[in-house]
Design a protein around this motif. Structure first.
Motif, PDB file in Angstrom:
ATOM      1  N   GLU A  79      47.287  51.116  41.792  1.00 28.10           N
ATOM      2  CA  GLU A  79      47.882  49.889  41.186  1.00 28.10           C
ATOM      3  C   GLU A  79      47.490  48.626  40.979  1.00 28.10           C
ATOM      4  O   GLU A  79      47.689  48.646  39.330  1.00 28.10           O
ATOM      5  N   ARG A  80      46.279  48.295  41.232  1.00 29.97           N
ATOM      6  CA  ARG A  80      45.549  47.136  41.425  1.00 29.97           C
ATOM      7  C   ARG A  80      44.180  47.232  41.003  1.00 29.97           C
ATOM      8  O   ARG A  80      43.733  46.404  39.941  1.00 29.97           O
ATOM      9  N   VAL A  81      44.702  48.846  40.326  1.00 29.55           N
ATOM     10  CA  VAL A  81      42.798  48.846  40.074  1.00 29.55           C
ATOM     11  C   VAL A  81      42.901  50.290  38.934  1.00 29.55           C
ATOM     12  O   VAL A  81      41.916  50.267  38.283  1.00 29.55           O
ATOM     13  N   SER A  82      43.950  49.687  38.055  1.00 32.10           N
ATOM     14  CA  SER A  82      44.280  51.289  36.529  1.00 32.10           C
ATOM     15  C   SER A  82      43.416  50.274  36.531  1.00 32.10           C
ATOM     16  O   SER A  82      42.597  49.076  35.565  1.00 32.10           O
TER      17      SER A  82
ATOM     18  N   ALA B 208      37.609  47.837  39.890  1.00 34.81           N
ATOM     19  CA  ALA B 208      38.823  47.779  38.901  1.00 34.81           C
ATOM     20  C   ALA B 208      37.612  47.409  37.327  1.00 34.81           C
ATOM     21  O   ALA B 208      37.567  47.929  35.810  1.00 34.81           O
TER      22      ALA B 208
ATOM     23  N   ALA C 159      39.525  44.456  44.506  1.00 31.12           N
ATOM     24  CA  ALA C 159      40.241  44.859  43.757  1.00 31.12           C
ATOM     25  C   ALA C 159      39.553  44.313  42.546  1.00 31.12           C
ATOM     26  O   ALA C 159      39.783  45.623  41.307  1.00 31.12           O
TER      27      ALA C 159
ATOM     28  N   ARG D 130      46.157  50.292  47.300  1.00 30.22           N
ATOM     29  CA  ARG D 130      46.708  49.463  46.376  1.00 30.22           C
ATOM     30  C   ARG D 130      46.429  50.049  44.944  1.00 30.22           C
ATOM     31  O   ARG D 130      45.768  49.670  44.435  1.00 30.22           O
TER      32      ARG D 130
ATOM     33  N   LEU E  99      42.373  47.467  48.702  1.00 28.90           N
ATOM     34  CA  LEU E  99      42.709  46.430  47.869  1.00 28.90           C
ATOM     35  C   LEU E  99      43.776  45.408  47.640  1.00 28.90           C
ATOM     36  O   LEU E  99      44.394  45.010  46.781  1.00 28.90           O
ATOM     37  N   THR E 100      43.854  44.845  48.605  1.00 31.06           N
ATOM     38  CA  THR E 100      44.500  43.645  48.748  1.00 31.06           C
ATOM     39  C   THR E 100      44.083  42.683  48.751  1.00 31.06           C
ATOM     40  O   THR E 100      44.970  41.366  48.428  1.00 31.06           O
TER      41      THR E 100
ATOM     42  N   ASP F 171      41.656  40.676  45.908  1.00 33.61           N
ATOM     43  CA  ASP F 171      41.422  40.225  45.188  1.00 33.61           C
ATOM     44  C   ASP F 171      40.204  40.047  44.387  1.00 33.61           C
ATOM     45  O   ASP F 171      39.540  41.249  43.117  1.00 33.61           O
TER      46      ASP F 171
END
Length: 185
Positions: free
Chosen positions: A132-135, A112, A108, A130, A102-103, A105
């Motif tokens: 939080e990168r796919v909220s 997402a 991610a 990570r 997920l680092t 782009d």
């Protein structure tokens, strides 16, 4: 999708760079799929500098070579294999994504945009996990407390084994859903 010739569901299992098809998460995934009567395609690859420079392109080319014109009913991928996420989202192929990077782009953004037919599982101590990168994703995200990028708890093989068994439950549930006949009203 799947194996139209004999109607068996097709499961695509994708390895990581240093985490091959013989490693526990992928080995048991293949065994679960085979036991459920699925066809399994598990391409092997060598990740070189060119693959590292364009991981999405490399994985998509490997998937195309392995599948031809077929689409799988499910993808289960580990780490580098998760660079197939953009392809899976474009082709509406459900997946179980183990330690997606997920680092990156592209990965991610794809996760997402994922629907609830996707599960993503990462280790709480994995710097590449990570969430939080796919909220806002509709995918089911699961963080394995204290686990590393191999979904193991360093120094605690028993806990690692139990945690990985939980991962296999997710895989088994997804595979079992492939074998459930669709009903129409």
């Amino acid at each position: 999708m799947g194996n139209d010739a004999d109607r068996r569901p097709l499961v695509l299992v994708l390895a990581g760079t240093g985490y091959g098809q013989q490693a526990p998460l992928l080995w048991w995934t293949s065994e679960i799929a085979l036991a459920a009567g699925c066809e399994v395609i598990a391409p092997r690859w060598q990740v070189d500098d060119a693959a590292g420079a364009d991981p999405v392109g490399f994985v998509e080319a490997a998937v195309a070579a392995a599948l031809g014109d077929r689409l799988p009913d499910l993808v289960v991928a580990k780490s580098f294999g998760c660079f197939a996420l953009p392809w899976a989202i474009r082709h509406e192929v459900p997946g179980v994504w183990l330690t997606p990077v997920l680092t990156n782009d592209d990965v991610a953004a794809a996760l997402a945009a994922a629907t609830d037919v996707h599960d993503a599982i990462g280790g709480g101590d994995d710097t590449m996990w990570r969430p939080e990168r796919v909220s806002g994703t509709a995918a089911r995200l699961q963080t394995v407390d204290r686990a590393d990028h191999s979904l193991q708890v360093p120094g605690d093989w028993r806990r690692s084994q139990r945690l990985q068994a939980d991962v296999f439950d997710v895989v088994e549930r997804r595979i079992a859903a492939l074998r459930t006949p669709m009903t129409t009203d």
